[in-house]
Design a protein around this motif. Structure first.
Motif, short mmCIF file in Angstrom:
data_model
loop_
_atom_site.label_atom_id
_atom_site.label_comp_id
_atom_site.label_asym_id
_atom_site.label_seq_id
_atom_site.Cartn_x
_atom_site.Cartn_y
_atom_site.Cartn_z
N HIS A 86 -24.77 -7.30 25.19
CA HIS A 86 -24.13 -6.80 23.98
C HIS A 86 -24.14 -5.28 23.95
CE1 HIS A 86 -25.64 -10.81 22.71
NE2 HIS A 86 -24.52 -10.86 22.03
N HIS B 41 -19.48 -12.48 16.19
CA HIS B 41 -18.30 -12.25 17.03
C HIS B 41 -17.16 -13.05 16.41
CE1 HIS B 41 -20.93 -10.52 20.09
NE2 HIS B 41 -21.71 -11.55 19.94
N HIS C 77 -20.86 -16.13 24.95
CA HIS C 77 -21.87 -16.42 25.99
C HIS C 77 -21.47 -17.61 26.87
CE1 HIS C 77 -24.82 -13.60 24.18
NE2 HIS C 77 -24.20 -13.92 23.06
N HIS D 125 -31.39 -16.46 19.75
CA HIS D 125 -30.11 -15.88 19.32
C HIS D 125 -29.05 -16.98 19.48
CE1 HIS D 125 -26.99 -12.75 19.11
NE2 HIS D 125 -26.47 -13.18 20.24
ZN LIG Z 1 -24.33 -12.80 21.19
#
Ligand SMILES: [Zn+2]
Length: 303
Positions: free
Chosen positions: A58, A132, A138, A202
């Motif tokens: 990121h 996002h 990902h 995450h």
């Molecule tokens: Zn992320």
């Protein structure tokens, strides 16, 4: 006669380098993309990644060496879906290389080649955290997406270098065949995870969950990119105990304090999963990435 043979031999030697091929210079934003580009491009490409697999994709700081790489590139491969939004646009601007600007043949956004999970509908507010809006970027963590990505890279290389288009196709097909076969093996090894509830640090590991059949029921981060608080950790603690959640998965670059605390309080196992090629020594290919992820899960299981 002897002299003529010498001249002929000299001409022949001179001709050899001419028969060689121009190498396509590929620059990628992550090492995962670099590994795929190398697998598909073979000896016809020269590949460099802008960031190392040890870092959180990121974030990156644009350095002069990165600008030079983009300046020289024939093809730029990006993860897209806003993954590099914080650092790539200024880099592209500084590099002044029209070939790799968005919309040109030397720019390939691989998020267009895969099914993207977690697309948000409705207005996106920063109050939701570091989200996002274009969906979860990902996606390289689902091996099935590796097949789509390799195919897209092969197609683009074939357009840029039609002489070797068939070779790129052949390599991408053989890569896909190996990957599909290995995927069955990885799934078998992680079969015990099927349907299991798991906590992630995450929101990055949803593709992995999708590929291997486990369920991510909560995250350590209360919102994407927002560090946990004492209150949010205690709420999570209660949930882990109530639902008997056995595993917490996280990338190596996140702080370990929260996970350690949850482990001390509930006994939940921590699996630190390498998230990218290059995240650790010995993970040099896309195949080795999933070998290492499977091993990281197995290490936890054995404890
Ligand atoms: Zn992320």
């Amino acid at each position: 006669m002897k002299r003529l043979r010498c001249i002929l031999l000299a001409l022949l030697l001179l001709a050899i380098p001419v028969a060689g091929h121009a190498t396509i210079r590929i620059v990628t934003t992550t090492q995962d993309l670099a590994a795929l580009a190398e697998a598909v491009g073979g000896e016809f490409v020269e590949v460099q990644s802008l960031t190392p697999g040890t870092s959180d994709p990121h974030f990156a700081v644009a350095k002069p060496s990165m600008i030079r790489k983009v300046f020289r590139a024939d093809l730029l491969l990006i993860i897209g879906a806003d993954m590099e939004i914080g650092w790539l646009p200024p880099l592209l601007q500084s590099a002044r290389n029209a070939r790799v600007q968005p919309g040109n043949p030397g720019h390939l956004d691989l998020s267009g080649a895969v099914p993207i999970l977690g697309k948000l509908s409705g207005p996106v507010s920063r109050a939701l955290g570091d989200v996002h809006a274009k969906g979860n970027p990902h996606y390289w963590l689902d091996p099935r997406n590796g097949v789509h990505m390799a195919r897209a890279i092969a197609e683009r290389l074939g357009e840029l270098d039609p002489d070797h288009a068939a070779e790129y196709q052949r390599r991408s097909q053989s890569f896909a065949q190996t990957l599909n076969q290995k995927f069955l093996g990885w799934r078998e090894e992680l079969a015990y995870l099927d349907g299991q509830p798991v906590i992630a640090y995450h929101t990055s590991l949803v593709y992995l969950a999708d590929a291997f059949g486990f369920r991510i029921v909560d995250e350590v981060e209360p919102k994407p990119g927002i560090a946990p608080s004492a209150a949010s950790l205690n709420a999570l603690l209660t949930r882990i105990k109530a639902d008997d959640i056995g595993v917490l998965i996280m990338e190596p670059y996140y702080e370990r304090r929260s996970a350690r605390y949850l482990n001390e309080q509930t006994g939940i196992h921590i699996a630190v999963l390498p998230q990218s090629v290059g995240a650790r020594k010995g993970i040099d290919s896309y195949f080795e990435l999933f070998d290492a992820i499977v091993t990281a899960f197995k290490d936890v299981e054995d404890k």
